[in-house]
Design a protein around this motif. Sequence first.
Motif, PDB file in Angstrom:
ATOM      1  N   MET A   1       8.174  -3.938   0.993  1.00  0.00           N
ATOM      2  CA  MET A   1       9.099  -3.714   2.105  1.00  0.00           C
ATOM      3  C   MET A   1      10.184  -4.785   2.124  1.00  0.00           C
ATOM      4  N   ILE A   2       9.801  -6.038   1.925  1.00  0.00           N
ATOM      5  CA  ILE A   2      10.772  -7.136   1.941  1.00  0.00           C
ATOM      6  C   ILE A   2      11.775  -6.973   0.799  1.00  0.00           C
ATOM      7  N   ARG A   3      11.276  -6.602  -0.372  1.00  0.00           N
ATOM      8  CA  ARG A   3      12.195  -6.405  -1.512  1.00  0.00           C
ATOM      9  C   ARG A   3      13.209  -5.300  -1.208  1.00  0.00           C
ATOM     10  N   GLU A   4      12.747  -4.216  -0.596  1.00  0.00           N
ATOM     11  CA  GLU A   4      13.659  -3.126  -0.256  1.00  0.00           C
ATOM     12  C   GLU A   4      14.661  -3.553   0.819  1.00  0.00           C
ATOM     13  N   LEU A   5      14.206  -4.320   1.804  1.00  0.00           N
ATOM     14  CA  LEU A   5      15.124  -4.815   2.837  1.00  0.00           C
ATOM     15  C   LEU A   5      16.184  -5.718   2.231  1.00  0.00           C
ATOM     16  N   MET A   6      15.795  -6.550   1.272  1.00  0.00           N
ATOM     17  CA  MET A   6      16.765  -7.420   0.597  1.00  0.00           C
ATOM     18  C   MET A   6      17.805  -6.587  -0.165  1.00  0.00           C
ATOM     19  N   ALA A   7      17.338  -5.494  -0.800  1.00  0.00           N
ATOM     20  CA  ALA A   7      18.254  -4.661  -1.579  1.00  0.00           C
ATOM     21  C   ALA A   7      19.178  -3.853  -0.679  1.00  0.00           C
ATOM     22  N   ARG A   8      18.644  -3.350   0.457  1.00  0.00           N
ATOM     23  CA  ARG A   8      19.441  -2.481   1.328  1.00  0.00           C
ATOM     24  C   ARG A   8      20.329  -3.235   2.303  1.00  0.00           C
ATOM     25  N   HIS A   9      19.966  -4.471   2.600  1.00  0.00           N
ATOM     26  CA  HIS A   9      20.747  -5.272   3.551  1.00  0.00           C
ATOM     27  C   HIS A   9      21.019  -6.647   2.955  1.00  0.00           C
ATOM     28  N   PRO A  10      21.784  -6.688   1.859  1.00  0.00           N
ATOM     29  CA  PRO A  10      21.962  -7.958   1.127  1.00  0.00           C
ATOM     30  C   PRO A  10      22.678  -9.040   1.948  1.00  0.00           C
TER      31      PRO A  10
ATOM     32  N   ASN B   1      -0.686   9.946  -1.482  1.00  0.00           N
ATOM     33  CA  ASN B   1      -0.381   9.314  -0.194  1.00  0.00           C
ATOM     34  C   ASN B   1       0.887   8.460  -0.203  1.00  0.00           C
ATOM     35  N   GLN B   2       1.601   8.448  -1.295  1.00  0.00           N
ATOM     36  CA  GLN B   2       2.783   7.598  -1.347  1.00  0.00           C
ATOM     37  C   GLN B   2       3.925   8.174  -0.514  1.00  0.00           C
ATOM     38  N   GLY B   3       4.807   7.303  -0.072  1.00  0.00           N
ATOM     39  CA  GLY B   3       5.937   7.706   0.764  1.00  0.00           C
ATOM     40  C   GLY B   3       5.983   6.978   2.090  1.00  0.00           C
ATOM     41  N   ALA B   4       4.899   6.257   2.436  1.00  0.00           N
ATOM     42  CA  ALA B   4       4.869   5.542   3.717  1.00  0.00           C
ATOM     43  C   ALA B   4       5.954   4.472   3.784  1.00  0.00           C
ATOM     44  N   LEU B   5       6.198   3.792   2.671  1.00  0.00           N
ATOM     45  CA  LEU B   5       7.203   2.727   2.674  1.00  0.00           C
ATOM     46  C   LEU B   5       8.583   3.291   2.996  1.00  0.00           C
ATOM     47  N   GLU B   6       8.911   4.421   2.420  1.00  0.00           N
ATOM     48  CA  GLU B   6      10.229   5.015   2.677  1.00  0.00           C
ATOM     49  C   GLU B   6      10.351   5.440   4.141  1.00  0.00           C
ATOM     50  N   ARG B   7       9.276   5.993   4.699  1.00  0.00           N
ATOM     51  CA  ARG B   7       9.312   6.380   6.119  1.00  0.00           C
ATOM     52  C   ARG B   7       9.460   5.159   7.021  1.00  0.00           C
TER      53      ARG B   7
END
Length: 429
Positions: free
Chosen positions: A67-76, A406-412
């Motif tokens: 989640m942190i890695r995705e937040l860093m990528a989406r909100h640099p 069960n994957q997809g929870a992170l995107e949601r």
Amino acid sequence: MNRTLYTLLFHLGLPLVFLRLLWRAWRAPAYARRIGERFAVGLPPLRPGGIWVHAVSVGESIAAAPMIRELMARHPGLPITVTCMTPTGSERIQALFGDRVQHCYLPYDLPWAAARFLDRIRPKLAVVMETELWPNHIHQCARRGIPVVLANARLSERSARGYARFARLTAPMLAELSLIAVQTAAEAERFRRLGARRESVEVTGSIKFDLSIDPALLARATALRTQWGAQARPLWIAASTHAGEDEIILDAHRQLLAQHPQALLILVPRHPERFGSVVELCRKAGFATLRRSTDEAVDAGTQVLVGDTMGELLFLYALADIAFVGGSLVPNGGHNLLEPAALGKPVLSGPHLFNFLEISAQLRGAGALREVQDADQLAQGVGELWRDPAAAQRMRDAGLGVLKANQGALERLLAGLGHLLGAVGRSGA
């Protein structure tokens, strides 16, 4: 109990908190460092205006990492501050992210400490992993208009009964949360019954299913087994063990050695302060034992390797043929079963899995998890999987199938966080 009484009792209990900190420092010296941060004193330089993520210890830090890695990528443009409560969690955060995130301990849940901390980082959004609920921190965020998200939230029936006993404290706190992203529908209903706003509770699933394995890790594990000359040796791991489990595991390993004299056990205690005592336990029990931290080469005579390093659990899982996940032979509630499953390992555990009821039920139902009660059953389970490669392969395939389904929870979850960040931006907060 309401929040005022809770705060008064917390202040009165500070001498006990300090004594507990000293006791922990005696067992693990790292607790003696950075004590000021626990009172929002001497915080490191922190750039304000970003996202604050709280992950109490190692397990939550690992779960939060994607989640942190995705937040860093989406909100640099937004600084990310990651807090925890334990030295092992701190080490893990720094190993995962280095200086790409800001990091400190979360101050104790005292109004003045929470206020000082929030005035320093002034986050646009707060994300708390799993069910680490602190009434004063949450209230101080609400006073400042900072949305708070409980991410990957879980709440067992047992925990819900505990919170219900303090309804005057927990109900207002839960009502102040902007989003509770829960793992299952049953947990969603428990949060609502305790006072969470119905519209703030969303079932997103567990982000632990969204685990991706770096192929380089598997290649490195294969290379090390080759270096040890252990490609054909029966090798199993007992990971995240707690006091009272190691003796059971060593008893099982002794039984396995009678049938498989070349068997090798990787034994990984959950808490670093137990590393030394577990090594001593293994040696007193007569096992030829090495410590992973010394980097000594495992040879044909080695019977037990104690995993006494930090940040290597996935790698140690990758080395093994079969994985036992601890915290489950004693009533601790278990640990993450999905990490070995994601690495394609047949998974065994004890019966005490109340922290992972949904995940364990899915793995068990698919045939990817085998539960054991004692040393005899553990030895029998590991031995049968060594003797029956086809059965082991079925467990591997079943575990990987559960993860994929069960994957997809992170995107949601990320969609919910993005919505709240957008709302904060539109309001000019």
